[in-house]
Structure formats: structure tokens, C-alpha cells
Scaffold this active site. Sequence first.
Site, mmCIF file in Angstrom:
data_model
loop_
_atom_site.group_PDB
_atom_site.id
_atom_site.type_symbol
_atom_site.label_atom_id
_atom_site.label_comp_id
_atom_site.label_asym_id
_atom_site.label_seq_id
_atom_site.Cartn_x
_atom_site.Cartn_y
_atom_site.Cartn_z
ATOM 1 N N ALA A 29 -3.618 -2.948 0.338
ATOM 2 C CA ALA A 29 -4.427 -2.395 -0.966
ATOM 3 C C ALA A 29 -3.733 -2.767 -2.408
ATOM 4 C CB ALA A 29 -4.879 -1.181 -0.505
ATOM 5 N N ASP A 30 -2.420 -2.571 -2.201
ATOM 6 C CA ASP A 30 -1.612 -2.791 -3.389
ATOM 7 C C ASP A 30 -1.493 -4.301 -3.682
ATOM 8 O OD1 ASP A 30 -0.589 -0.147 -4.010
ATOM 9 O OD2 ASP A 30 0.961 -0.147 -2.512
ATOM 10 N N LEU A 31 -1.222 -4.963 -2.496
ATOM 11 C CA LEU A 31 -1.071 -6.538 -2.983
ATOM 12 C C LEU A 31 -2.516 -7.092 -3.427
ATOM 13 C CD1 LEU A 31 0.893 -7.174 0.219
ATOM 14 C CD2 LEU A 31 1.866 -7.340 -1.941
ATOM 15 N N SER A 58 -5.007 -5.578 -4.926
ATOM 16 C CA SER A 58 -5.252 -5.161 -6.452
ATOM 17 C C SER A 58 -4.355 -5.993 -7.259
ATOM 18 C CB SER A 58 -4.967 -3.568 -6.511
ATOM 19 O OG SER A 58 -3.769 -3.161 -6.132
ATOM 20 N N GLY A 59 -3.029 -6.221 -7.067
ATOM 21 C CA GLY A 59 -2.293 -7.119 -7.894
ATOM 22 C C GLY A 59 -2.896 -8.315 -7.942
#
Length: 390
Positions: free
Chosen positions: A172-174, A176-177
Site C-alpha cells: 500500500a505504501d509503495l 501510493s508512492g
Amino acid sequence: MSGPLDDVLVVDLTRALAGPHATMMMGDLGARVIKVEAPGTGDDTRGWGPPFVGDPEARESTYFLSANRNKESIALDLKDPGDRDLLLRLVDRADVLVENFRTGVLERLGLGIAELQARNPRLVVLSITGFGHDGPEGGRAGYDQIAQGEAGLMSLTGSGPDDPQRVGVPIADLLSGMYGAYGVLAALHERDRTGRGTVVRTSLLASVIGVHAFQGTRWTVAGEVGRAQGNHHPSIAPYGLFHCRDGAVQIALGSEGLWRRFCEGFGLDPAADGLATNQDRVAARARVIEVVEGVFADWDAEPLLARLAEVGVPAGKVRTLDEVYSWDQTASQGLLVDVEHPTLGRVTLPGPPLRFFDAAGAEVTRRDHASPPVLDEHAGSIRAWLEGGE
């Protein structure tokens, strides 16, 4: 070699992973990325470990190293008037500012988006939050595994419906980045036409829902709720991981032609009752797995992969990460970069996933990557640059 963004200045106010991944992508493409960190501690991920590497008094987190190549570091206390003034001077020169504070934090610091864009109307601002900047739950803190669960991804991942699992990287972090960097590039292109910067917003929630793909329309259009079902595709069969005599291989038979080719190569009847079409095979998945693994039972993995290649069936092994990074194909794609770190010396990092070529076919991919910075490493040069007025 320079990159396609070598005339872009990015002020990076982010920490952890979503924002740093976005700004690292921009740095990989040649942008000058100035990472603003908290004095003394820096980015949260500087303390995320083990593993740590280097001397105990100057240890580095491998987590931090994974998301911060091609950046400069300056430590600023945004509550200090002098440091805040220096940040604003950076904003005056910046093309892009990236932040992943919780909603309202920048405003409380006197650095709201309206104030920033009033100083620099051409500024593109990327704001990444956990669940969106507005809406009934817009103020929630965003952490990857929580977002994976809330956005439905864990319900689709695991050995079965009662075994929800997180993806093995903070996806999810990756994502969104990645979406954030993609949005910034679109905003910079629009600025060329309008002369003004815009605000790009994304979130961990949005990024995961954005890649639901067929699982999303499976529900919104067909009314079916997808569930985890292990290592086999919900809409294609056979497609997944199959055991053989000494391990397992993966195959992907995404067309009827591949099914016939597979059957002919291994002595099966492609028109066998109940297996003639993909729809039949999906409905009879347990039987398909039994049939395929029955054929594979007499094969070891390496000769089986060779036979599948000979037959023309897409197949592969499940590699551990050490095998991935020692694989010639990985190196051939520029997916390893060597950098000189101030305290660690020469280290190898996973490399950018993009390559660029000119019309003649010559590669023009950036090669001069910089190591992730130590905390406040570039404070002197950044201050001198600002004072110099260039």
C-alpha cells in the site's frame, strides 16, 4: 548521464515509505531531491531494524537505504522560525513539494498548501495520506498493513478465505508512492500549459483500491465477492503453483491455445470431459490441479521447466531473494546499482525499474546514482546554495 527530470527541484518533507518512495522515483529520473528531516532522529525509518549495517556509532537501517537513494539531506526543525524560513526559501525555488503528514499538520505549522502556493504559484504539491484528506475517516493515521486490510487486499491474499495474509512487502505504501509520482508528472506537464502548479492527492486506501483490477469489477459489476484461494488464479485454470517431485513450478495457461499445447506436450487430452474450456476448468479447479500435479509427479523442477519451455508453456520457479539478486537476468536489466556511501563504503542497492533508449536504440538510462544520505549530510551545501542565490 542526466535524467528526464534533471531540471526539477523536489522538496521532500516525507518520512517512512510512501512519500520517500515517490521522491526516490523522481530522484531516479534526475530530479534534485532535498530531503528535510527532523534534527537528531531523521526519517522514522532510520530507526527501523534490524537489520542495521555499519559501525555501531554510525549504523544505518537497511529499511532507510531502500527508499532514499538519489537524495540530499538537511535537518530542520519546522517549529523553529529560522529553520522554517529556510524551508520557505527552498519552497520559493522548488517545482515540487511532497508531504505525508496527517491532515492539518502543515497548517498548524504555518505551512499550509494555500500559503505555499501563494509564495510559489508554480509549485506542485503531492500530499499522501492514509485514507484520504477528507471524508468521514479522512483523519485516520495510515499504516501499510492496516490499509491492506481495510482496502480488501488481505481478504484476497492467503491460502483460503479463513487465512487473510498481508503482502510480503508494504505494497500500500509503495503503490501510493508510485501513484503519487505519476500524478506529479501529470501535474508538471499541465503546468507547462497553464503556468500554475496544482495539488495532487492520493492515499494508501486509494492506491490499493486502484489496483483491485478484475477483483473490483467482479464485485461492482457481477456482484461476486472475491476471496483468497491460495496460489491459483480465480478466473483462469490451470494458472498457479503446482508441485512436482522435488519442489514446485508455476505455469500460466492464459489461453485455450496454451492449454492444448500443454496437453499435447504432456500426453493429456485437451478436450477431456469437463476440461475442454477455461470456464469448465475454473469450475473444476481441484480436478485440474490433481491432473496437472499427477503429470508433474515424475518430474524434478529443473528438467520440468526445460520441458515446459520446449513445449512453449509460460512457466517459472519461485526464487528466494538471494537467488533473484544473483540472477543474470536481474543484472542485465539494471536492477542493481553500486553506490558509494559516506559511512558504509561501496554498497549495492536494488535499482530503478525503468530504462530509457534513444531512437537509435542506444540506452540513455541514468547511471550516476547517489547513495542514500546520512542525516543532515548536505546541510552545508544546501545553505551555501541558498545564500549564493543561484
